[in-house]
Each structure stands twice: as structure tokens, then as C-alpha cells.
Design a protein around this motif. Structure first.
Motif, short mmCIF file in Angstrom:
data_model
loop_
_atom_site.label_atom_id
_atom_site.label_comp_id
_atom_site.label_asym_id
_atom_site.label_seq_id
_atom_site.Cartn_x
_atom_site.Cartn_y
_atom_site.Cartn_z
N GLY A 297 -48.96 14.17 -51.32
CA GLY A 297 -50.99 14.70 -51.04
C GLY A 297 -51.32 13.66 -50.21
N ILE A 298 -50.61 12.60 -49.87
CA ILE A 298 -51.43 12.00 -49.02
C ILE A 298 -50.95 11.61 -47.57
CG2 ILE A 298 -51.41 9.07 -48.72
CD1 ILE A 298 -52.70 9.81 -51.26
N PRO A 299 -51.74 12.14 -46.97
CA PRO A 299 -50.71 12.61 -45.23
C PRO A 299 -49.96 11.53 -44.19
CG PRO A 299 -53.43 13.09 -45.39
CD PRO A 299 -52.73 13.01 -46.42
N ARG A 300 -48.92 11.49 -43.87
CA ARG A 300 -48.55 9.50 -43.64
C ARG A 300 -49.44 9.15 -42.47
NH1 ARG A 300 -42.85 8.55 -42.20
NH2 ARG A 300 -42.26 9.17 -44.19
N ASN A 301 -50.57 10.00 -41.42
CA ASN A 301 -51.28 9.54 -40.52
C ASN A 301 -52.68 10.18 -40.63
OD1 ASN A 301 -50.90 10.70 -37.65
ND2 ASN A 301 -49.61 10.12 -38.56
N PRO A 302 -53.67 9.86 -39.75
CA PRO A 302 -55.20 10.69 -39.82
C PRO A 302 -54.96 11.22 -38.36
CG PRO A 302 -55.09 8.02 -39.24
CD PRO A 302 -53.43 8.41 -39.53
N SER B 178 -60.00 15.34 -30.77
CA SER B 178 -60.95 15.23 -31.35
C SER B 178 -61.03 14.19 -33.02
CB SER B 178 -61.46 16.75 -32.14
OG SER B 178 -60.88 17.21 -32.80
N LYS B 179 -59.38 13.97 -33.51
CA LYS B 179 -59.12 13.16 -34.51
C LYS B 179 -59.50 12.06 -34.07
CE LYS B 179 -55.57 17.05 -35.98
NZ LYS B 179 -54.56 17.47 -35.90
N VAL B 180 -59.15 11.46 -32.88
CA VAL B 180 -59.41 10.56 -33.20
C VAL B 180 -61.65 9.71 -32.74
CG1 VAL B 180 -60.03 8.16 -30.80
CG2 VAL B 180 -58.02 10.20 -31.25
N PHE B 181 -61.76 10.98 -33.27
CA PHE B 181 -63.78 10.41 -32.17
C PHE B 181 -64.09 10.57 -34.71
CE2 PHE B 181 -62.69 12.44 -28.27
CZ PHE B 181 -62.72 10.79 -28.24
N MET B 182 -63.38 12.00 -35.23
CA MET B 182 -64.30 11.63 -36.24
C MET B 182 -62.86 10.38 -36.71
SD MET B 182 -65.84 14.01 -38.12
CE MET B 182 -65.38 15.49 -38.83
N LEU B 183 -61.83 10.11 -36.99
CA LEU B 183 -61.52 8.72 -37.30
C LEU B 183 -62.56 7.63 -36.86
CD1 LEU B 183 -59.43 7.36 -39.41
CD2 LEU B 183 -58.24 6.99 -36.77
N THR B 184 -62.45 7.44 -35.98
CA THR B 184 -63.85 6.54 -35.92
C THR B 184 -65.26 6.89 -36.71
OG1 THR B 184 -62.81 6.67 -33.69
CG2 THR B 184 -64.77 5.31 -33.74
N LEU B 185 -65.79 7.76 -36.64
CA LEU B 185 -66.61 8.18 -37.70
C LEU B 185 -66.35 8.03 -39.35
CD1 LEU B 185 -69.72 9.68 -37.18
CD2 LEU B 185 -69.09 11.53 -37.92
N ALA B 186 -65.51 8.09 -39.18
CA ALA B 186 -65.34 8.47 -41.11
C ALA B 186 -64.82 6.83 -41.51
CB ALA B 186 -64.29 8.77 -41.49
N LEU B 187 -64.57 5.71 -40.35
CA LEU B 187 -64.26 4.72 -41.02
C LEU B 187 -66.02 3.93 -40.84
CD1 LEU B 187 -60.79 3.64 -38.35
CD2 LEU B 187 -60.95 3.40 -41.13
N GLY B 188 -66.76 4.68 -40.15
CA GLY B 188 -68.38 3.45 -39.88
C GLY B 188 -68.53 4.12 -41.32
N LYS B 189 -68.43 5.33 -42.17
CA LYS B 189 -68.96 5.36 -43.17
C LYS B 189 -68.28 5.28 -43.90
CE LYS B 189 -70.33 9.97 -42.48
NZ LYS B 189 -72.02 9.99 -42.78
N VAL B 190 -66.64 4.39 -44.52
CA VAL B 190 -66.39 4.44 -45.70
C VAL B 190 -65.33 3.47 -45.71
CG1 VAL B 190 -66.82 7.28 -46.39
CG2 VAL B 190 -64.14 5.96 -45.35
N GLY B 191 -65.01 2.99 -44.62
CA GLY B 191 -64.52 1.34 -43.92
C GLY B 191 -62.53 1.51 -44.55
N GLU B 192 -61.93 0.94 -44.80
CA GLU B 192 -61.14 0.18 -45.42
C GLU B 192 -60.49 1.52 -46.33
OE1 GLU B 192 -58.40 -1.25 -43.07
OE2 GLU B 192 -60.58 -1.06 -41.91
#
Ligand SMILES: NC(=O)CC[C@H](N)C(=O)O
Length: 308
Positions: free
Chosen positions: A105-110, A65-79
Motif C-alpha cells: 500500500g506504499i505507492p512508488r512515488n507522489p 497539480s500533483k507538483v503543487f500539492m506535493l510542495t504544499l504537503a512537504l511544507g506541512k509534514v516535511g520529510e
């Protein structure tokens, strides 16, 4: 190439190995799943669907699901998303906390849990948790072109009751100001996202835009730009299997995302989206037989991104 025969062959060859690996039991509801199930589905960019085994049985897609949530989030906030989450493989387990202190506190990847929790925080902006979950569910249903997809409430509750690690990760990141909402709200979204139940057929359909340069070739609309699809695939290749990502690239050679429910979604760019499911996991928490099946499929089709 006769893809149906190829899938039937994989199911037949792996029949005796069903049950291999260990079903995730740290989420009590997942421990109840029969480990002998095995399904595989392929949706090609020309819109054909091939499936074999238990491809019509819904399972908990968990971290896929992390792939889909990432896609959604990129659509909202972009880079801007990349100010809060990195893009490097972690080399650690999906639920590891060790790097977070060094890296403020910055995670390595989404795709590790910490990164996915930050992505949920971004999607929550301006919404109540229920609304964010609703938006996520609508998004996946539209990708899969299937409104019957639902969230398994029992799995979400099971994780809420036992997700001590995820609470630790979220609180830790909140202490570094990398979460802006209540930990309970952010994790509410995260646990429900992970509890999405899908079949291999639905999952392979939902991932099709990543195989088709960001567009849905069946629906005929653009989901993300070509560049974004390429980048999501790059992240799946480098980070999609946690500390097993190198090994997955070595054996399979496709961008892929695993989940502790035993599912894997893999993308053959320009060719097809693939979903496989077998609940038993290997040592690093990725589907044991699912990985073997994808290795067979990639070598028999010549679909590895590194060359046939
Ligand atoms: N690897 C996974 O699929 C982990 C997801 C799971 N919901 C967790 O947070 O632990």
C-alpha cells in the motif's frame, strides 16, 4: 537568444500537426475539448514572459497539480511524507494498481495517482475537504500571482462520477492503513485538485520557483528551500511522465510533469519555467505535440539538464 521568435517558430512548424494524439475520454468532460489547440509559454528567472499559440486558454491541468500539492504537503509534514510514499519511478501507468499489493500500500512515488492520493490524505489532516481544497487553490494562486485561477467544477464532478480506478486505489491503500481519512473525502480533494483550470501563461509563472532555487524571483520571497526545489525537480525528471519518464528525459532532458488534459510543465533550472498544452495524448498518456514542442525548445535553447 530570441525566445519569442523561437516560440513563434515552434507554433508555426507544428501548425499542421495540431490534433495529433488522442484526447483523454475516460473523464467525459475532458473528451469535449477541441484537440486542435496548442499553446506554449515560458517565464524566465529574470521575470520575462513569452507566449505563443493558445497560451491564454485555460485547460484542465490534471496531474500537473500533483507538483503543487506535493510542495504544499512537504511544507506541512516535511520529510515524514516519505514514510508514506516512495521516490522511485514506477514503470507503470499513472493509474496502475499492480505494485501496490507487493509494496504493502506504499505507492512508488507522489506523481502516480496512488501517490498523489496519499499526499491529499496528508494535506487533509486537521481540515475539512473544502478547507484543504481552499488552501491548495490559494497556494497555486499565490505562486501564479493570479487570483482569477479557478477549479472547473464540471471536470471535478465528471471525475467523481467516473473515477472507479481512483476509488479502487484509495480503498486498497486504506486497507493497508496508508490513508487516514474517509476515501470520499480524500478523493474529493484529489478530484478538485486535478480539475484546476490554468492557462500556459499562469502555469509557467506558477512553476517559476522550481527554476529559481525555490524562490520566487519576481515576488522576491522564498517558496521552498533550495534543496527542496532541487529534489522536486529530481522527482519530476524521474517520475513526472509515468512509464514515459525515461523517454521524456531522453528526448527533452528537463524535469517535467504531464497531465491527461494535455498539459506539461517543464523546468529548466536556473533559466525558465515552461508550460505547453495540446490535448491529444500519446500511448502513455502524455501530450503528444507538447512533448515534441518541448524537444524542439530544449534542443534549440540548449537547456537540457544533461548539457547543451
Ligand atoms: N495523468 C493524469 O493527469 C491523471 C489525473 C486524473 N485526474 C486521474 O486521476 O485519472
Amino acid at each position: 537568444m530570441d525566445l519569442q521568435a523561437l516560440l513563434d517558430g515552434i507554433v508555426a512548424e507544428l501548425a499542421e500537426r495540431r490534433g495529433e494524439g488522442k484526447v483523454a475520454d475516460y473523464i467525459p468532460q475532458l473528451a469535449k475539448v477541441d484537440p486542435h489547440q496548442f499553446g506554449i509559454a515560458v517565464t524566465t528567472v529574470d521575470g520575462k514572459v513569452y507566449e505563443a499559440g493558445d497560451a491564454a486558454v485555460p485547460f484542465s491541468i490534471q496531474s500537473i497539480s500533483k507538483v503543487f500539492m506535493l510542495t504544499l504537503a512537504l511544507g506541512k509534514v516535511g520529510e515524514a511524507l516519505w514514510r508514506r510514499v516512495g521516490r522511485e519511478p514506477s514503470g507503470t501507468a499513472f493509474n496502475s494498481i499492480v505494485q501496490l499489493e507487493h509494496e504493502h500500500g506504499i505507492p512508488r512515488n507522489p506523481f502516480i495517482n496512488a501517490g498523489a492520493i496519499v499526499v491529499c490524505d496528508l494535506v487533509l489532516a486537521g481540515y475539512k475537504p473544502k478547507e484543504a481544497i481552499g488552501e491548495f487553490l490559494r497556494f497555486v494562486r499565490s505562486l501564479a500571482d493570479d487570483d482569477t485561477i479557478t477549479i472547473d467544477k464540471a471536470v471535478a464532478q465528471s471525475e467523481t462520477a467516473t473515477g472507479y480506478r481512483n476509488y479502487a486505489l484509495a480503498n486498497f491503500m486504506r486497507s493497508f492503513n496508508n490513508l487516514q481519512h474517509d476515501v470520499d473525502h480524500v478523493l474529493g480533494v484529489y478530484f478538485h485538485q486535478c480539475a484546476l483550470a490554468m492557462t500556459c501563461r499562469q502555469l509557467s509563472r506558477a512553476g517559476l520557483f522550481l527554476a529559481a532555487r525555490g524562490a520566487d524571483p519576481i515576488g522576491g520571497y522564498s517558496v521552498v528551500s533550495e534543496k527542496r526545489a532541487r529534489r522536486i525537480n529530481a522527482l519530476m525528471l524521474t517520475c513526472g511522465h509515468y512509464d514515459g519518464s525515461g523517454d521524456f528525459a531522453f528526448h527533452v532532458g528537463l524535469p517535467g510533469k504531464s497531465g491527461v488534459g494535455g498539459g506539461i510543465m517543464a523546468i529548466a533550472p536556473g533559466k525558465a519555467s515552461i508550460a505547453v498544452w495540446s490535448p491529444g495524448l500519446n500511448k502513455v498518456g502524455n501530450s503528444a505535440l507538447g512533448t515534441v514542442a518541448l524537444e524542439m525548445l530544449a534542443s534549440r535553447t540548449g537547456w537540457s539538464v544533461f548539457g547543451a
